[in-house]
Scaffold this motif. Structure first.
Motif, PDB file in Angstrom:
ATOM      1  N   ALA A   1       0.858  -1.180   0.000  1.00  0.00           N
ATOM      2  CA  ALA A   1       0.000   0.000   0.000  1.00  0.00           C
ATOM      3  C   ALA A   1       0.895   1.230   0.000  1.00  0.00           C
ATOM      4  CB  ALA A   1      -0.913   0.011   1.221  1.00  0.00           C
ATOM      5  N   GLN A   2       0.610   2.163  -0.896  1.00  0.00           N
ATOM      6  CA  GLN A   2       1.367   3.406  -0.990  1.00  0.00           C
ATOM      7  C   GLN A   2       0.419   4.561  -0.728  1.00  0.00           C
ATOM      8  OE1 GLN A   2       3.265   3.387  -4.846  1.00  0.00           O
ATOM      9  NE2 GLN A   2       4.186   1.382  -4.523  1.00  0.00           N
ATOM     10  N   ALA A   3       0.724   5.342   0.312  1.00  0.00           N
ATOM     11  CA  ALA A   3      -0.167   6.431   0.724  1.00  0.00           C
ATOM     12  C   ALA A   3       0.541   7.771   0.594  1.00  0.00           C
ATOM     13  CB  ALA A   3      -0.619   6.225   2.168  1.00  0.00           C
ATOM     14  N   THR A   4      -0.223   8.802   0.211  1.00  0.00           N
ATOM     15  CA  THR A   4       0.310  10.160   0.103  1.00  0.00           C
ATOM     16  C   THR A   4      -0.712  11.158   0.629  1.00  0.00           C
ATOM     17  OG1 THR A   4      -0.538  10.333  -2.173  1.00  0.00           O
ATOM     18  CG2 THR A   4       1.759   9.642  -1.916  1.00  0.00           C
ATOM     19  N   GLY A   5      -0.205  12.288   1.124  1.00  0.00           N
ATOM     20  CA  GLY A   5      -1.061  13.382   1.557  1.00  0.00           C
ATOM     21  C   GLY A   5      -1.657  13.175   2.928  1.00  0.00           C
ATOM     22  N   ASP A   6      -1.091  13.833   3.945  1.00  0.00           N
ATOM     23  CA  ASP A   6      -1.616  13.770   5.311  1.00  0.00           C
ATOM     24  C   ASP A   6      -1.816  12.328   5.771  1.00  0.00           C
ATOM     25  OD1 ASP A   6      -1.705  16.564   5.474  1.00  0.00           O
ATOM     26  OD2 ASP A   6      -3.662  16.621   4.501  1.00  0.00           O
ATOM     27  N   VAL A   7      -0.752  11.552   5.680  1.00  0.00           N
ATOM     28  CA  VAL A   7      -0.810  10.142   6.075  1.00  0.00           C
ATOM     29  C   VAL A   7      -0.837  10.032   7.599  1.00  0.00           C
ATOM     30  CG1 VAL A   7       0.341   7.909   5.944  1.00  0.00           C
ATOM     31  CG2 VAL A   7       0.480   9.503   4.011  1.00  0.00           C
ATOM     32  N   GLN A   8      -1.755   9.220   8.102  1.00  0.00           N
ATOM     33  CA  GLN A   8      -1.834   8.936   9.523  1.00  0.00           C
ATOM     34  C   GLN A   8      -1.883   7.422   9.713  1.00  0.00           C
ATOM     35  OE1 GLN A   8      -4.725  11.558  11.749  1.00  0.00           O
ATOM     36  NE2 GLN A   8      -5.322  12.111   9.666  1.00  0.00           N
ATOM     37  N   VAL A   9      -1.074   6.933  10.652  1.00  0.00           N
ATOM     38  CA  VAL A   9      -1.027   5.503  10.929  1.00  0.00           C
ATOM     39  C   VAL A   9      -1.336   5.302  12.412  1.00  0.00           C
ATOM     40  CG1 VAL A   9       0.341   3.393  10.808  1.00  0.00           C
ATOM     41  CG2 VAL A   9       0.759   5.232   9.166  1.00  0.00           C
ATOM     42  N   PHE A  10      -2.337   4.472  12.682  1.00  0.00           N
ATOM     43  CA  PHE A  10      -2.735   4.178  14.048  1.00  0.00           C
ATOM     44  C   PHE A  10      -2.423   2.713  14.325  1.00  0.00           C
ATOM     45  CE2 PHE A  10      -5.402   7.551  12.385  1.00  0.00           C
ATOM     46  CZ  PHE A  10      -5.309   8.523  13.372  1.00  0.00           C
TER      47      PHE A  10
ATOM     48  N   GLN B   1       4.231  10.810   3.137  1.00  0.00           N
ATOM     49  CA  GLN B   1       4.209   9.634   2.268  1.00  0.00           C
ATOM     50  C   GLN B   1       4.444   8.382   3.101  1.00  0.00           C
ATOM     51  OE1 GLN B   1       7.385  10.700  -0.467  1.00  0.00           O
ATOM     52  NE2 GLN B   1       5.927  11.482  -1.963  1.00  0.00           N
ATOM     53  N   MET B   2       3.924   7.261   2.608  1.00  0.00           N
ATOM     54  CA  MET B   2       4.128   5.991   3.296  1.00  0.00           C
ATOM     55  C   MET B   2       4.139   4.842   2.305  1.00  0.00           C
ATOM     56  SD  MET B   2       1.698   3.688   5.674  1.00  0.00           S
ATOM     57  CE  MET B   2       1.030   3.189   4.084  1.00  0.00           C
ATOM     58  N   TYR B   3       5.020   3.878   2.549  1.00  0.00           N
ATOM     59  CA  TYR B   3       5.038   2.611   1.814  1.00  0.00           C
ATOM     60  C   TYR B   3       4.833   1.513   2.843  1.00  0.00           C
ATOM     61  CZ  TYR B   3       6.782  -1.361  -0.895  1.00  0.00           C
ATOM     62  OH  TYR B   3       6.904  -2.577  -1.521  1.00  0.00           O
ATOM     63  N   TYR B   4       3.868   0.626   2.614  1.00  0.00           N
ATOM     64  CA  TYR B   4       3.551  -0.404   3.603  1.00  0.00           C
ATOM     65  C   TYR B   4       3.496  -1.769   2.936  1.00  0.00           C
ATOM     66  CZ  TYR B   4       1.273  -2.613   7.630  1.00  0.00           C
ATOM     67  OH  TYR B   4       0.981  -3.413   8.706  1.00  0.00           O
ATOM     68  N   ASP B   5       4.244  -2.720   3.514  1.00  0.00           N
ATOM     69  CA  ASP B   5       4.231  -4.101   3.038  1.00  0.00           C
ATOM     70  C   ASP B   5       3.107  -4.830   3.761  1.00  0.00           C
ATOM     71  OD1 ASP B   5       4.771  -6.930   2.796  1.00  0.00           O
ATOM     72  OD2 ASP B   5       6.770  -6.408   2.087  1.00  0.00           O
ATOM     73  N   LEU B   6       2.066  -5.197   3.035  1.00  0.00           N
ATOM     74  CA  LEU B   6       0.877  -5.775   3.646  1.00  0.00           C
ATOM     75  C   LEU B   6       1.126  -7.153   4.242  1.00  0.00           C
ATOM     76  CD1 LEU B   6      -1.665  -4.795   0.855  1.00  0.00           C
ATOM     77  CD2 LEU B   6      -1.517  -3.786   3.129  1.00  0.00           C
ATOM     78  N   ASN B   7       2.104  -7.881   3.721  1.00  0.00           N
ATOM     79  CA  ASN B   7       2.335  -9.245   4.180  1.00  0.00           C
ATOM     80  C   ASN B   7       3.408  -9.344   5.265  1.00  0.00           C
ATOM     81  OD1 ASN B   7       0.482 -10.631   2.329  1.00  0.00           O
ATOM     82  ND2 ASN B   7       1.840  -9.860   0.747  1.00  0.00           N
TER      83      ASN B   7
END
Length: 211
Positions: A75-84, A94-100
């Motif tokens: 998953a690649q996220a951009t713009g005001d990324v928030q991770v809980f 920006q964020m890069y997330y490995d789902l597995n």
């Protein structure tokens, strides 16, 4: 019927099966094609176990095998990324997330707050990495800024194993304790966040005496 269709278009909830479990998508708008290995989410969020990721735009990418089955991978996220996360929250551009593998990389004014033994720890860095299963965090910056109660620490890179309460900062480390007015400069600092015990390597210190 039209109102129902409009509501469905505004709030669309999808679930994808993956090796890591179920990936839930909640969004104002989703560009989803049947059989496609790319899904674009606008103004929405994805939920993977105890982790929720919110952003202006999230692109989920997958791989298709010879049978046409899709494995969703990143998953690649951009713009005001928030991770809980279960024990931490983070923000970035920006964020890069490995789902597995349950690992993520944050960049662009990245910051994180971790609930650890001994109290809350806040971290600011150019880039931050995290593992939501092991609660292990790393980061780099010029500088990395770490705060815990009255303690301020600057450095170039850090690693933090929150399960063991072990924080390691390296590279032009600066330590300041506002309650005791103590200052220290070193090449490496190791802190036990449970009791704030600190080991300094190659150190110079300043200790204020009297008033």
């Amino acid at each position: 019927m039209k109102k129902l269709l409009l509501l469905f278009a505004f709030i669309l909830i999808l679930s994808f099966a993956s090796f890591a479990g179920i990936l839930h998508i909640i969004a104002g708008n989703v560009n989803y094609g049947l059989g496609s290995t790319k899904t674009t989410i606008t103004n929405g969020k994805i939920i993977i176990g105890d982790t929720t990721i919110v952003a202006t735009s999230i692109i989920i990418l997958g791989q298709k095998d010879f049978s046409g089955n899709i494995t969703w991978t990143t998953a690649q996220a951009t713009g005001d990324v928030q991770v809980f996360m279960k024990n931490a929250t983070a923000t970035a551009k920006q964020m890069y997330y490995d789902l597995n593998n349950n690992t993520g990389n944050l960049s662009g004014m990245a910051s994180m707050t971790v609930t650890a033994s001994g109290g809350m720890i806040s971290i600011q860095a150019s880039t931050l990495q995290f593992n939501t299963k092991t609660n292990f965090y790393t980061g780099q910056g010029s500088p990395v800024i770490i705060k815990k109660a009255d303690i301020l620490i600057n450095g170039k890179q850090f690693s933090f194993d929150s399960q063991n309460g072990s924080l390691d900062i390296t590279g032009n480390v600066y330590l300041y304790n506002s309650s005791s007015k103590e200052k220290a400069y070193s090449e490496e600092l190791i802190m036990n966040t449970s009791n704030d015990a600190i080991i300094l390597k190659k150190v110079q210190m300043e200790i204020t005496i009297g008033s």
